[in-house]
Scaffold this motif. Structure first.
Motif, PDB file in Angstrom:
ATOM      1  N   LEU A 482      49.118  -4.157  49.801  1.00 12.70           N
ATOM      2  CA  LEU A 482      48.334  -3.580  50.903  1.00 12.70           C
ATOM      3  C   LEU A 482      46.841  -3.591  50.600  1.00 12.70           C
ATOM      4  N   ALA A 483      46.472  -3.411  49.341  1.00 15.07           N
ATOM      5  CA  ALA A 483      45.053  -3.435  48.980  1.00 15.07           C
ATOM      6  C   ALA A 483      44.438  -4.798  49.255  1.00 15.07           C
ATOM      7  N   TYR A 484      45.231  -5.860  49.130  1.00 21.04           N
ATOM      8  CA  TYR A 484      44.750  -7.222  49.326  1.00 21.04           C
ATOM      9  C   TYR A 484      44.922  -7.715  50.758  1.00 21.04           C
ATOM     10  N   THR A 485      45.554  -6.923  51.623  1.00 20.21           N
ATOM     11  CA  THR A 485      45.875  -7.402  52.970  1.00 20.21           C
ATOM     12  C   THR A 485      45.424  -6.375  54.007  1.00 20.21           C
ATOM     13  N   ARG A 486      46.338  -5.531  54.449  1.00 21.11           N
ATOM     14  CA  ARG A 486      46.024  -4.561  55.504  1.00 21.11           C
ATOM     15  C   ARG A 486      44.820  -3.693  55.160  1.00 21.11           C
ATOM     16  N   GLY A 487      44.673  -3.322  53.892  1.00 20.22           N
ATOM     17  CA  GLY A 487      43.571  -2.460  53.491  1.00 20.22           C
ATOM     18  C   GLY A 487      42.202  -3.089  53.659  1.00 20.22           C
ATOM     19  N   LEU A 488      42.126  -4.411  53.824  1.00 24.93           N
ATOM     20  CA  LEU A 488      40.840  -5.079  54.002  1.00 24.93           C
ATOM     21  C   LEU A 488      40.220  -4.780  55.359  1.00 24.93           C
ATOM     22  N   LEU A 489      41.031  -4.396  56.338  1.00 28.04           N
ATOM     23  CA  LEU A 489      40.583  -4.401  57.722  1.00 28.04           C
ATOM     24  C   LEU A 489      39.923  -3.114  58.178  1.00 28.04           C
ATOM     25  N   GLY A 490      40.220  -1.997  57.499  1.00 33.63           N
ATOM     26  CA  GLY A 490      39.652  -0.737  57.946  1.00 33.63           C
ATOM     27  C   GLY A 490      40.499   0.425  57.489  1.00 33.63           C
ATOM     28  N   PRO A 491      40.227   1.625  57.996  1.00 31.60           N
ATOM     29  CA  PRO A 491      40.925   2.823  57.517  1.00 31.60           C
ATOM     30  C   PRO A 491      42.429   2.702  57.717  1.00 31.60           C
ATOM     31  N   MET A 492      43.175   3.260  56.764  1.00 30.95           N
ATOM     32  CA  MET A 492      44.624   3.063  56.735  1.00 30.95           C
ATOM     33  C   MET A 492      45.321   4.401  56.536  1.00 30.95           C
ATOM     34  N   ASP A 493      46.090   4.798  57.523  1.00 27.84           N
ATOM     35  CA  ASP A 493      46.807   6.074  57.482  1.00 27.84           C
ATOM     36  C   ASP A 493      48.142   5.882  56.769  1.00 27.84           C
ATOM     37  N   TYR A 494      48.049   5.617  55.466  1.00 25.41           N
ATOM     38  CA  TYR A 494      49.234   5.400  54.630  1.00 25.41           C
ATOM     39  C   TYR A 494      49.886   6.723  54.242  1.00 25.41           C
ATOM     40  N   THR A 495      49.134   7.779  54.163  1.00 25.71           N
ATOM     41  CA  THR A 495      49.561   9.136  53.763  1.00 25.71           C
ATOM     42  C   THR A 495      50.121   9.181  52.340  1.00 25.71           C
ATOM     43  N   PRO A 496      49.280   8.966  51.319  1.00 26.95           N
ATOM     44  CA  PRO A 496      49.747   9.059  49.933  1.00 26.95           C
ATOM     45  C   PRO A 496      49.871  10.513  49.487  1.00 26.95           C
ATOM     46  N   GLY A 497      50.119  10.691  48.193  1.00 23.84           N
ATOM     47  CA  GLY A 497      50.186  12.032  47.625  1.00 23.84           C
ATOM     48  C   GLY A 497      51.577  12.514  47.319  1.00 23.84           C
ATOM     49  N   GLY A 498      52.575  11.616  47.270  1.00 23.90           N
ATOM     50  CA  GLY A 498      53.922  12.030  46.907  1.00 23.90           C
ATOM     51  C   GLY A 498      53.990  12.433  45.440  1.00 23.90           C
TER      52      GLY A 498
END
Length: 658
Positions: A482-498
């Motif tokens: 994701l860092a190399y693909t979707r994350g390039l385009l703009g803010p990403m509501d992945y919701t980390p913190g597990g």
């Protein structure tokens, strides 16, 4: 091997300010208008046609095709700069120069249709768009398809997400695929990221407005590369775009080729936002980035509450107050109240006839909750189904503003046809008029709209942490990709913190108290590697605090990490295997490193720090996924830093000048 980028005598060429990116435009086979892109003198996009097909008689589609038989009437050349101060995001100031060429062309046969091609060359890539000028016989424009291609001079290895159908949530894995295997029936979401000799490129689009969103499909002629595949309209699948002609013409979105020598350097690029329309919001003082407590992901893990049905969290004031209390203790500016607070809810993409997002469900007193949260320095966000909001927008948004709600999370759009694309800025403009920030969930991937409407704080269009509740799909490899693909385009509501970190062998999908297959250090690092000005702490308060309300190991980093940045640097990476990113806020640097399933040591250069000595605090992998190791040291920019990353591991660093 890539071919040398020699232009034909009749080609018009422009180069980026640093000279590394060049674009030439001319006429190709059958006198089609074509472009070619080079990086450091080597062709990365071979001569590729551009054109449109207007909808008309299905029996004679060629009559509407504006592609072959073109004649160049005139050419305009110039230079410009995109200079602006983003309200939120990866940097606090952008100043990117470009060279531009506008080619005015006319088709010699048929209706002598006119077509303009606008091309720009930036240091970070190239972009072009087609403009159909106002002309006789085109009072209304109906575009059936776009004939634009990105032809590859070699069989590039790529990472792509093949969604396979137009109606979808834009969630899935970016899998490795060689260009020769991309089929015409495939529907690849944006971006498609590929490796060329000495270059990395990401194909996407920007400034999508009142037009159909694009996918990428294999070329129909079997050649290497991909073609634009427009999303059809829901009301007329034979048409992708239907719009009246304007005095300025009808323009496609920018077709974007992000370029960098190394793939991780693409993370630094502002090109998608550069090409988007400038901000349409004059007063942005009320737009405040920050982290939020969140009641949905973890389930009802609230000590002391009576839970008659442990499969579903209670939607009542007592539950929400526990999350608000936690947000206050952790100095989180927000608490996100997800589905279940409103009458009729409207989850799973379905809006009940009695749904009413201006009224609360039994047991919920929204004005009292707003006051309770305000007393603890916390603002509330509310979830809503997009159809419910669309139906009640004029009543709901003024009500939320009057109550003191800070933002709204809108869900289940799951489309990018022209009508849905038009809905999005309409929603953002209406929300801005009532001082409401927005989280677009169940949405297509960013196209720079957060520059045009800075109240757009984050956007889903990603297979994020929620999938841990019902699948084994969110792996360490997926996170890195994701860092190399979707994350390039703009803010990403992945919701980390597990914070229930286990090995893949131990992992079991579960709805309540979900686990994650990566280390706690990787979960911390995701807040730096990914950008999201509105970022949720996905887990329950009890995952971040002990019984006596003290932060557990690693939670101290979550309390401190910003969600919007002044500067971004990519430090190191191996395409799809690991990545390390540094982001600055004020005088402090934060570094996040994430790893796939292969344990490794990585070395980070520290030259980005500048002069002086820096105090380093780090959170790194322990002996088990849930264990975290913290230590401190002093470093300077002349040295390097070695990090040992576990399988599925990571590291989070804070560097403060001494």
């Amino acid at each position: 091997m890539t071919a040398p980028a020699t232009a034909h005598a009749a080609d018009r060429m422009i180069s980026s300010p640093d000279g590394r990116v060049s674009v030439s435009v001319g006429l190709g086979d059958q006198a089609a208008l074509t472009y070619r892109i080079a990086f450091d003198g080597k062709t990365v996009i071979a001569p590729s046609p551009v054109g449109l097909t207007l909808a008309g008689d299905p029996a004679t589609p060629e009559a509407g095709r504006i592609l072959n038989g073109m004649h160049i009437l005139s050419v305009e050349q110039g230079r410009g700069r995109d200079s602006y101060a983003p309200v939120t995001g990866k940097t606090s100031h952008v100043d990117d120069g470009y060279a531009q060429i506008i080619v005015h062309a006319e088709q010699q046969g048929g209706g002598h249709r006119k077509l303009d091609l606008v091309v720009r060359a930036y240091d970070t890539g190239a972009a072009f768009r087609l403009v159909l000028p106002a002309q006789p016989g085109l009072a209304d424009v109906r575009i059936a398809s776009e004939e634009t291609q990105f032809n590859f001079p070699a069989d590039y290895p790529c990472l792509g997400l093949n969604l396979g159908r137009y109606h979808n949530s834009h969630e899935g894995e970016f899998d490795p695929i060689d260009a020769r295997h991309i089929r015409p029936h495939a529907l690849y979401d944006l971006p498609l990221v590929c490796r060329a000799e000495g270059a990395s490129l990401a194909l996407t689009e920007s400034d999508l407005a009142d037009y159909a969103g694009a996918y990428l499909s294999g070329r129909g002629d079997g050649g290497l590369g991909v073609a634009i595949n427009l999303t059809p309209r829901v009301d007329d699948p034979a048409v992708a775009v239907s719009t009246p002609m304007t005095a300025a013409g009808v323009a496609t979105p920018w077709r974007v080729v992000m370029l960098a020598e190394r793939p991780e350097t693409l993370i630094e690029s502002n090109l998608v936002d550069d090409l988007a329309a400038p901000s349409r919001i004059a007063d942005t003082d009320w737009i405040v980035p920050g982290k939020a407590a969140w009641d949905w992901w973890s389930g009802p893990l609230i000590p002391g509450l009576s839970l008659p049905d442990t499969a579903h969290p209670p939607h009542d004031d007592a539950t929400y107050r526990r999350f608000i209390d936690f947000a206050g203790r952790f100095h989180l500016p927000y608490m996100l109240i997800d589905e279940g607070w409103a009458k009729g809810a409207g989850g799973a993409g379905v809006v009940r006839p009695d749904s009413d997002i201006t009224r609360t469900a039994p047991g919920v007193n929204l004005p009292a909750l707003v006051g309770y949260a305000k007393a603890r320095g916390v603002g509330l966000w509310l979830w809503a189904n997009w159809q419910a909001l669309d139906r009640q927008m004029d009543q709901a948004l003024p009500l939320y503003e009057a109550l003191g709600i800070k933002g709204i999370k809108i869900d289940f759009m799951d489309r990018e046809d022209q009508d849905m694309v038009a809905f999005t800025p309409r929603l953002l403009a209406a929300a801005a008029a009532h001082h409401l920030m927005v989280d677009l969930h169940g949405a297509y991937v960013p196209r720079g709209l957060e520059r045009s409407y800075p109240n757009l704080m984050t956007q889903e269009g990603v297979m994020g942490a929620e999938y841990n509740k019902w699948s084994r799909r969110v792996t360490a490899t997926h996170n890195v990709s994701l860092a190399y693909t979707r994350g390039l385009l703009g803010p990403m509501d992945y919701t980390p913190g597990g914070f229930r970190n286990v090995t893949p062998a131990q992992f079991e999908p579960r709805d309540v108290g979900p686990e994650v297959m990566t280390t706690r250090a990787q979960q911390l690092a995701l807040y730096v590697v990914y950008t999201s000005p509105f970022a949720s702490l996905a887990d329950a308060p009890s995952a971040y605090e002990t019984a006596d309300l003290q932060p557990v190991p690693g939670a101290d980093f979550l309390k401190a990490v910003p969600t919007s940045w002044d500067e971004t640097r990519a430090l190191a990476g191996d395409f799809g295997h690991y990545v390390a990113v540094a982001r600055r806020k004020g005088r402090q640097w934060y570094v996040g490193a994430i790893n796939d399933e292969t344990a490794r040591s990585i070395t980070l250069p520290l030259g980005f720090l500048g002069t002086g000595t820096w105090s380093l605090q780090r959170w790194t992998d322990g002996e088990t996924p849930a264990q975290i190791v913290t230590d401190q040291a002093n470093v300077d920019s002349k040295g390097t830093l070695t990090l040992d990353l576990a399988s599925g591991g990571g590291a989070a660093l804070v560097l403060t000048p001494r």
